[in-house]
Scaffold this active site. Structure first.
Site, PDB file in Angstrom:
ATOM      1  N   TRP A 189       3.466   7.556   0.124  1.00 47.10           N
ATOM      2  CA  TRP A 189       4.283   8.107  -0.963  1.00 47.10           C
ATOM      3  C   TRP A 189       3.451   8.701  -2.091  1.00 47.10           C
ATOM      4  CZ3 TRP A 189       8.712   8.385   1.236  1.00 47.10           C
ATOM      5  CH2 TRP A 189       9.097   7.403   2.148  1.00 47.10           C
ATOM      6  N   PRO A 211       0.846  -1.198   0.000  1.00 51.55           N
ATOM      7  CA  PRO A 211       0.000   0.000   0.000  1.00 51.55           C
ATOM      8  C   PRO A 211       0.878   1.244   0.000  1.00 51.55           C
ATOM      9  CG  PRO A 211      -0.808  -1.604   1.578  1.00 51.55           C
ATOM     10  CD  PRO A 211       0.516  -2.112   1.099  1.00 51.55           C
ATOM     11  N   CYS A 212       0.458   2.244  -0.754  1.00 56.10           N
ATOM     12  CA  CYS A 212       1.393   3.332  -1.051  1.00 56.10           C
ATOM     13  C   CYS A 212       0.893   4.699  -0.609  1.00 56.10           C
ATOM     14  CB  CYS A 212       1.655   3.341  -2.550  1.00 56.10           C
ATOM     15  SG  CYS A 212       0.142   3.213  -3.538  1.00 56.10           S
ATOM     16  N   GLN A 213      -0.027   4.750   0.356  1.00 56.05           N
ATOM     17  CA  GLN A 213      -0.611   6.035   0.713  1.00 56.05           C
ATOM     18  C   GLN A 213       0.446   7.076   1.106  1.00 56.05           C
ATOM     19  OE1 GLN A 213      -1.517   3.065   1.908  1.00 56.05           O
ATOM     20  NE2 GLN A 213      -3.726   2.909   2.205  1.00 56.05           N
ATOM     21  N   ASN A 263       4.702   0.125  -7.297  1.00 55.38           N
ATOM     22  CA  ASN A 263       4.307   1.143  -6.332  1.00 55.38           C
ATOM     23  C   ASN A 263       4.085   2.472  -7.047  1.00 55.38           C
ATOM     24  OD1 ASN A 263       4.066   2.566  -3.726  1.00 55.38           O
ATOM     25  ND2 ASN A 263       5.108   0.782  -2.872  1.00 55.38           N
TER      26      ASN A 263
END
Length: 359
Positions: A95, A91-93, A131
Site C-alpha cells: 500500500w 508490513p505495508c509495502q 499503517n
C-alpha cells in the site's frame, strides 16, 4: 494535560502482531502497558525485540499459519478480556506510495485481514492498527472498510485518521494511518498530542551526544553511531551540497560530478543527496536512511549519511535501545520499519486514560 503524569493500570496488557524490532511494543511498555508477546515472521528481529521488551515472548511465525486457538493456548489469554490490547502494524509495502515492486509485496496486502481473525476471535477491550496512508485510500481493497464495519457492528467506538507523528513528539514528518478501537466506555480514543514539536536540532548534533564522525565510521558499541561509506566521487559531491538543507543542485553544474540520470531534471528527485535542516523535522525515515542517494538523508553539516543511531533517534528510539543485526542494512530495516516509540507511547497513554475508572 501533563501526559507524563499518567500511570498505566497494571491490568492492561498487549499482544503486538508484526512487531518487528519492537517500536510499538517499546512505546506501550514505556507507558506502563505489559506487553505479553510480539509476533513476527522475521527471525532477524528477535534479538532486538527480546533485548528491549521486558518479559515478553517473541513468537517467530507466519501469521497465515498461526491459529487463534494456538495463540490462546501459548499465551494463556482469555477471550472477551477488557484489559487486552491487540496491535496490528502489518508490513505495508503493497500500500506504500514509494514501493515500485507490487508483485514482491503482494502477500502483505492480506495481512490486515489475517489480523482481523484474531480480533474477531478474542474480542479484546482495545484494538490498535498503524499503517501507511494508502491503506485508507484503498480501504475496500485493503480490507480496512470491512474491518471497521465489523468493529462498529460489535460495539467498538472506532477512531481512524491519518496522523503526522511530528504532532506527537517525534522529530520527523511521518504520516501514518492510525486506528484505535475501544469497546470500553462511549468515547473515541485518539493519540495524545505533544505540547511542543521537535526539530532535528533538538535531538542530533554534538550537544545531543553525537560526536562528529566521517563516512565509513564503524561503531562496535551498543550506541551504533555507524555510518555507511561513500565513494571518493560521492564525497566530492557532498562537499558541494550546502550545509543545513542543501540539495544536489550544489553540484549540478559540475560535469565531473553531475549524474547522467539528473541532467535536465533539476526539479525532479531534489531530495537525493539532500541534507536535513537543523530547524525542521526530518523527512520520513525509511529503511534506506543510511544511504545518501535514497532521499534527504545527509547530515545537516557533516559530509555523510545519517548514522544508525541518528536514524533511530529521529524515529524517537531512546539512546539506550539496543539494536542487534548481522549488517547495517538489517538494523536500518528494523529502524525504518518501526512505529516511532514516542508515537506508540502516546497511543498507549490515550488508552490508559480511557480505561481509568472504567475497568
Amino acid at each position: 494535560m501533563d501526559d507524563n503524569c499518567i500511570q498505566a493500570p497494571s491490568h492492561l496488557k498487549a499482544i503486538d502482531f508484526f512487531c518487528g524490532g519492537g517500536g510499538m511494543s517499546y512505546g506501550m511498555q514505556a507507558a506502563g502497558v505489559r506487553v505479553i508477546a510480539g509476533i513476527d515472521s522475521e527471525k532477524s528481529c528477535q534479538d532486538t525485540y527480546l533485548a528491549n521488551i521486558q518479559g515478553a515472548k517473541f513468537i517467530n511465525c507466519d501469521v497465515f499459519e498461526l491459529s487463534e486457538h494456538k495463540l490462546v493456548e501459548e499465551l494463556h489469554v482469555q477471550r472477551n478480556d477488557d484489559n487486552l490490547i491487540l496491535i496490528g502494524c502489518s508490513p505495508c509495502q503493497y500500500w506504500s506510495i514509494i514501493n515500485t515492486d507490487k508483485k514482491r509485496s503482494e502477500q502483505s496486502k492480506s495481512l490486515l485481514k489475517e489480523f482481523s481473525r484474531f480480533v474477531q476471535y478474542l474480542m479484546p477491550g482495545y484494538v490498535v492498527v498503524e499503517n501507511v496512508p494508502g491503506v485508507l485510500r484503498r480501504k475496500k481493497e485493503s480490507g480496512l472498510e470491512a474491518f471497521i464495519d465489523w468493529l462498529k457492528a460489535h460495539n467498538y467506538i472506532v477512531h481512524f485518521e491519518i496522523h503526522n507523528t511530528h504532532d506527537f513528539g517525534v522529530p520527523q514528518n511521518r504520516k501514518r494511518f492510525t486506528l484505535i478501537a475501544s469497546r470500553i466506555g462511549n468515547e473515541e480514543v485518539s493519540p495524545i498530542k505533544a505540547s511542543r514539536k521537535l526539530t532535528v536540532s533538538d535531538v542530533l548534533g554534538e550537544s545531543n551526544g553525537f560526536p562528529k564522525v566521517e563516512a565509513g565510521n564503524i561503531d562496535k558499541s551498543s550506541f551504533k553511531h555507524s555510518v555507511a561509506n561513500v565513494t571518493p566521487v560521492t564525497l566530492r559531491r557532498l562537499k558541494k551540497v550546502s550545509k543545513d538543507g542543501g540539495d544536489r543542485l550544489g553540484f549540478a553544474d559540475d560535469p565531473d560530478l553531475q549524474l547522467p540520470c539528473f541532467i535536465g531534471k533539476d526539479n525532479s528527485f531534489k531530495d537525493t543527496f539532500g541534507r536535513l535542516w537543523w530547524d525542521k523535522p526530518s523527512p520520513t525515515i525509511t529503511t534506506k536512511f543510511y544511504s545518501v542517494s535514497n532521499g534527504r538523508f545527509v547530515h545537516p553539516d557533516e559530509n555523510r549519511a545519517l548514522s544508525l543511531r541518528e536514524g533511530a533517534t529521529l524515529q524517537s528510539f531512546p539512546k539506550s535501545f539496543e539494536f542487534h543485526g548481522s549488517s547495517m542494512e538489517t538494523i536500518a530495516r528494523q529502524i525504518g520499519n518501526a512505529v516511532p516509540p514516542e508515537y506508540s507511547r502516546r497511543i498507549a497513554l490515550a488508552i490508559i486514560e480511557n480505561s481509568n475508572g472504567k475497568l
